[in-house]
Scaffold this active site. Structure first.
Site, PDB file in Angstrom:
ATOM      1  N   ASN A 237       0.882  -1.256  -0.299  1.00  0.00           N
ATOM      2  CA  ASN A 237       0.102   0.170   0.041  1.00  0.00           C
ATOM      3  C   ASN A 237       0.828   1.335   0.168  1.00  0.00           C
ATOM      4  OD1 ASN A 237      -1.955   2.045   0.299  1.00  0.00           O
ATOM      5  ND2 ASN A 237      -2.427   1.358   2.514  1.00  0.00           N
TER       6      ASN A 237
ATOM      7  N   LYS B 110       0.075   4.221  -0.297  1.00  0.00           N
ATOM      8  CA  LYS B 110      -0.542   5.513   0.270  1.00  0.00           C
ATOM      9  C   LYS B 110      -0.490   6.680  -0.264  1.00  0.00           C
ATOM     10  CE  LYS B 110      -0.136   3.155   4.785  1.00  0.00           C
ATOM     11  NZ  LYS B 110       0.137   3.498   6.328  1.00  0.00           N
TER      12      LYS B 110
ATOM     13  N   HIS C 244      -9.189   0.605   5.383  1.00  0.00           N
ATOM     14  CA  HIS C 244      -7.705   0.889   6.009  1.00  0.00           C
ATOM     15  C   HIS C 244      -8.086   1.816   6.984  1.00  0.00           C
ATOM     16  CE1 HIS C 244      -3.895   2.387   6.596  1.00  0.00           C
ATOM     17  NE2 HIS C 244      -3.404   1.226   6.103  1.00  0.00           N
TER      18      HIS C 244
ATOM     19  N   GLU D  82      -6.627   4.352   8.281  1.00  0.00           N
ATOM     20  CA  GLU D  82      -6.502   5.757   8.224  1.00  0.00           C
ATOM     21  C   GLU D  82      -7.906   6.472   7.472  1.00  0.00           C
ATOM     22  OE1 GLU D  82      -1.855   5.014   7.475  1.00  0.00           O
ATOM     23  OE2 GLU D  82      -3.164   5.564   5.633  1.00  0.00           O
TER      24      GLU D  82
ATOM     25  N   GLU E  15      -5.038  -5.345  10.708  1.00  0.00           N
ATOM     26  CA  GLU E  15      -4.117  -4.277  10.837  1.00  0.00           C
ATOM     27  C   GLU E  15      -4.014  -3.466  12.187  1.00  0.00           C
ATOM     28  OE1 GLU E  15      -2.075  -2.848   6.701  1.00  0.00           O
ATOM     29  OE2 GLU E  15      -3.985  -1.832   7.408  1.00  0.00           O
TER      30      GLU E  15
ATOM     31  N   GLY F  20       3.154   2.003  11.115  1.00  0.00           N
ATOM     32  CA  GLY F  20       3.946   3.353  10.805  1.00  0.00           C
ATOM     33  C   GLY F  20       4.505   3.612  12.043  1.00  0.00           C
TER      34      GLY F  20
ATOM     35  N   SER G 157       3.866  -2.247  10.339  1.00  0.00           N
ATOM     36  CA  SER G 157       5.351  -2.316  10.356  1.00  0.00           C
ATOM     37  C   SER G 157       6.013  -3.741   9.842  1.00  0.00           C
ATOM     38  CB  SER G 157       5.785  -1.915  11.822  1.00  0.00           C
ATOM     39  OG  SER G 157       5.280  -0.689  12.078  1.00  0.00           O
TER      40      SER G 157
END
Length: 257
Positions: free
Chosen positions: A10, A12, A95, A97, A172, A178, A218
């Site tokens: 991904n 992003k 996702h 985010e 996730e 991240g 990660s």
């Protein structure tokens, strides 16, 4: 039949034309990928045509998101039917985010994620549907409540049993995206096993056995092999490392598994 690993990248909101060209060149020069791996990369909307035309044929190109609606007066949206019409076969939904929101935007509810997932499948796409808990939710002991009873249950309520053949579940944990923190193989395996057990109970044992459940948070070349050894981890959805040559190491980490 053994489940084939899915290794997703991904990208992003990253990449210039030159950088994307370099990423594609790295993939194209990487040699043979493991036969037990299905590789999927998700560039920005803007870079998708460029990547689709240039990347090797055994790498699938995905969109990072899609609209909950079809064609219409939805400025800035990309309908699932457009993705399929463009010749692509994959899309990511839910996702973290997008669930939490950013830049002042409201986050997507589990019901919206479920509707997007259903709409994408109806358009002929395979969906990487993301689920996962925040650090506060994990520390409160609510990991399975969030992942199963909120995120996954909404998707299950929207789909027929047959439509699950077009779903890859991506677990996730938000606290590991991240941050440099990674769920231990034992932590990740425990949640993946719970997802598979839940699918068996709530959808069907056949769907549970066939559904690929991949891990994101990660993932690096140094830990991918150990994670892939876990019985219920069927691949990865990789963020930052998918923008580096290290992504090739992550793909190759499933060789012989």
């Amino acid at each position: 039949m053994p489940r084939k690993y899915v290794i997703g990248g991904n990208w992003k909101c990253n990449g210039t034309v030159a950088q994307v060209s370099d990423l594609v060149s790295t993939l194209n020069k990487a040699g043979d990928f493991p036969s037990n791996a299905e590789v999927v990369i998700a560039p920005t909307f803007l870079h998708v045509p460029m990547v689709k035309d240039a990347v090797r044929s055994d790498v699938n190109v995905s969109l990072q998101n899609c609209s909950v609606d079809s064609f219409g007066a939805y400025t800035g949206e990309i309908a699932p039917e457009m993705i399929a019409d463009f010749g692509l076969k994959w899309v990511i939904t839910g996702h973290s985010e997008r669930r939490t929101g950013f830049g002042g935007q409201a986050g997507e509810t589990s019901e919206i994620v479920a509707k997007k997932t259903k709409k994408a499948i109806e358009a002929g796409l395979t969906v990487i549907a993301c689920v996962g808990e925040s650090l506060d939710e994990r520390e409160a002991g609510n990991t399975l409540k969030v992942v199963l009873e909120e995120h996954l249950a909404a998707i299950a309520d929207a789909l027929s049993q047959e439509q699950w053949a077009k779903v890859v579940v991506a677990y996730e944990p938000v606290w590991a995206i991240g941050t440099g923190k990674t769920a231990s193989p034992e932590q990740a395996q425990d949640v993946h096993a719970s997802i598979r057990s839940w699918l068996s109970d709530k959808v069907s044992p056949e769907v549970a056995e066939a559904t690929r459940i991949i891990y994101g948070g990660s993932v690096k070349g140094s830990n991918a092999g150990t994670l892939a050894d876990c019985a219920d981890i069927d691949g990865f959805l990789v963020g930052g490392a998918s923008l580096k040559p290290e992504f090739i190491d992550i793909i190759n980490a499933v060789e012989g598994k």
